[in-house]
Scaffold this active site. Structure first.
Site, PDB file in Angstrom:
ATOM      1  N   ASP A 144      -5.165  -3.264  -2.809  1.00 28.36           N
ATOM      2  CA  ASP A 144      -5.122  -1.608  -3.185  1.00 28.36           C
ATOM      3  C   ASP A 144      -3.166  -1.589  -3.828  1.00 28.36           C
ATOM      4  OD1 ASP A 144      -3.833  -2.523  -0.551  1.00 28.36           O
ATOM      5  OD2 ASP A 144      -4.329   0.205   0.213  1.00 28.36           O
ATOM      6  N   GLU A 183       0.986  -1.255   0.470  1.00 27.39           N
ATOM      7  CA  GLU A 183       0.153  -0.294   0.208  1.00 27.39           C
ATOM      8  C   GLU A 183       0.748   1.037  -0.107  1.00 27.39           C
ATOM      9  OE1 GLU A 183      -2.712   1.210   3.679  1.00 27.39           O
ATOM     10  OE2 GLU A 183      -0.831   1.982   3.828  1.00 27.39           O
TER      11      GLU A 183
END
Length: 409
Positions: A156, A95
């Site tokens: 993500d 991330e």
């Protein structure tokens, strides 16, 4: 020999030097920057930006926050590599890595070292593949840059890395030492193969989440609609349209079914009895998995960005309710925003976190009725002190969007 002829060799040498600089390969530190910061993107008609400060002031605030972020979190990871230090132990996660790649490509032109940083981050990503699909990134490393807690991926991070590579192709071209567009296509294909449920067209939590309740679970902070549309534009793969359509459907299902009075979305979502609903406590991370907590605090930024860029209004009702609710909840005072709410609006957080207040500045941009609220959020964010990697990253992203400097593939 006259004076003029004496000057000619030096003049020619200067021209040759200039030509050499201009024809250096695009992967070098001197590649042409096609979309330098600031960009001053024209967003969807009817949307707003802060108007209590000048554009130059906003750009300068972003530059300041970028300088602080870079000094605190962007670190060398051996020869030719960079990583994002996400905690005091020197660990990192994918991330954070995606954030770093996005920041460096967006700040290029202002930051003369941006491509060097970007390429170093790319080299770190390729050195830490997921064991399930090598084009995806292993989600966590320790301070010795060793994979820990499983060599699988988090969606993500992979989505941001892929989107950043597409932006890099637009920023520097793909004819240099790294073929950014090919690299983007590789990871986009891997995301589709391993991080998308191709029966439900939902975004999985990672490449590991392919069985049981995890196979149909999703996370609203991964609802990066502009990324999904960029993946479609870059690859021509119509399946990305199916993912975007389903994502908007889930947003509205959660809004109408579970947060009609607030517009808040939960940290995690499960599919049960034919309905997408907030996850139960302890589903993956903690007791607040079904509440608006440290994952979904990003949704006002992530979801609104697509409306600002594309004008797709399928989440506009949810965002409008969200803005109305939070303004009333905190008496239009950004300092009153807390880090945690139940979907019915009950507060359980106690800290005024930049990860929570800054994204509301992005969602406020959808309507001129939020102008004074947006101005307050901009000032509160721009004037805020450093907090930590996560909060400071989200504040910087939110300021890039609020200042009109977000762009897409």
């Amino acid at each position: 020999m006259n004076k003029q002829s004496k000057r000619k060799p030096g003049w020619k040498s200067f021209i040759i030097l200039c030509l050499a600089l201009f024809i250096l390969p695009a992967g070098s530190a001197l590649a042409a920057v096609n979309k330098p910061f600031p960009q001053h993107t024209t967003y969807t008609s009817g949307t707003i930006k802060p108007n209590n400060v000048t554009q130059i002031s906003m750009d300068n605030s972003v530059k300041t926050k970028w300088g602080e972020w870079k000094a605190a979190y962007l670190k060398p990871a051996g020869t030719g590599k960079y990583y994002v230090k996400y905690n005091s132990d020197g660990e990192t996660v994918s991330e954070a890595h995606g954030y770093g790649m996005l920041f460096t490509v967006l700040m290029a032109g202002y930051d003369t070292n941006a491509q060097t940083y970007f390429n170093g981050l790319y080299n770190y990503y390729t050195a830490h593949p997921s064991s399930i699909n090598p084009y995806l990134m292993s989600w966590k490393q320790n301070s010795s840059f060793q994979n820990i807690e499983g060599e699988d991926s988090a969606t993500d991070g992979d989505m941001d890395i892929a989107f950043a590579l597409l932006l890099a192709d637009r920023q520097w071209g793909s004819a240099g030492t790294i073929n950014y567009l090919q690299a983007a296509n590789n990871i986009i294909g891997a995301i589709m193969d391993n991080e998308i449920n191709q029966t439900q067209w939902t975004i999985r939590l990672g490449d590991w989440a392919n069985s049981g309740s995890y196979n149909t679970a999703t996370r609203p902070s991964d609802f990066m609609l502009d990324h999904l549309k960029a993946f479609k534009a870059a690859t021509g793969d119509a399946r990305w349209t199916s993912v975007a359509d389903k994502t908007y459907t889930i947003i509205n299902s959660l809004y109408t079914g579970f947060s009609a009075g607030t517009g808040l979305l939960p940290d995690f979502v499960v599919y049960s009895g034919g309905v997408y609903k907030p996850a139960a406590a302890g589903f993956l991370e903690d007791a607040n998995d079904g509440n608006y907590n440290y994952n979904s605090c990003r949704t006002p930024w992530r979801i609104t960005t697509d409306y600002l860029i594309s004008g797709d209004n399928r989440a506009l009702a949810q965002l409008t309710q969200l803005n109305s609710w939070i303004k009333t909840k905190v008496n239009s005072t950004p300092g009153n925003i807390k880090d945690g709410y139940k979907l019915n609006g009950t507060t359980f957080g106690s800290y005024n976190s930049g990860a929570f207040y800054a994204p509301f500045g992005v969602s406020a941009m959808v309507s001129s009725s939020n102008q004074s609220w947006l101005n307050s959020l901009w000032s509160h964010t721009a004037g805020s002190a450093a907090e930590g990697y996560y909060e400071d990253s989200i504040k910087l992203f939110s300021m890039i969007v609020m200042s009109g400097n977000w762009w897409t593939y």
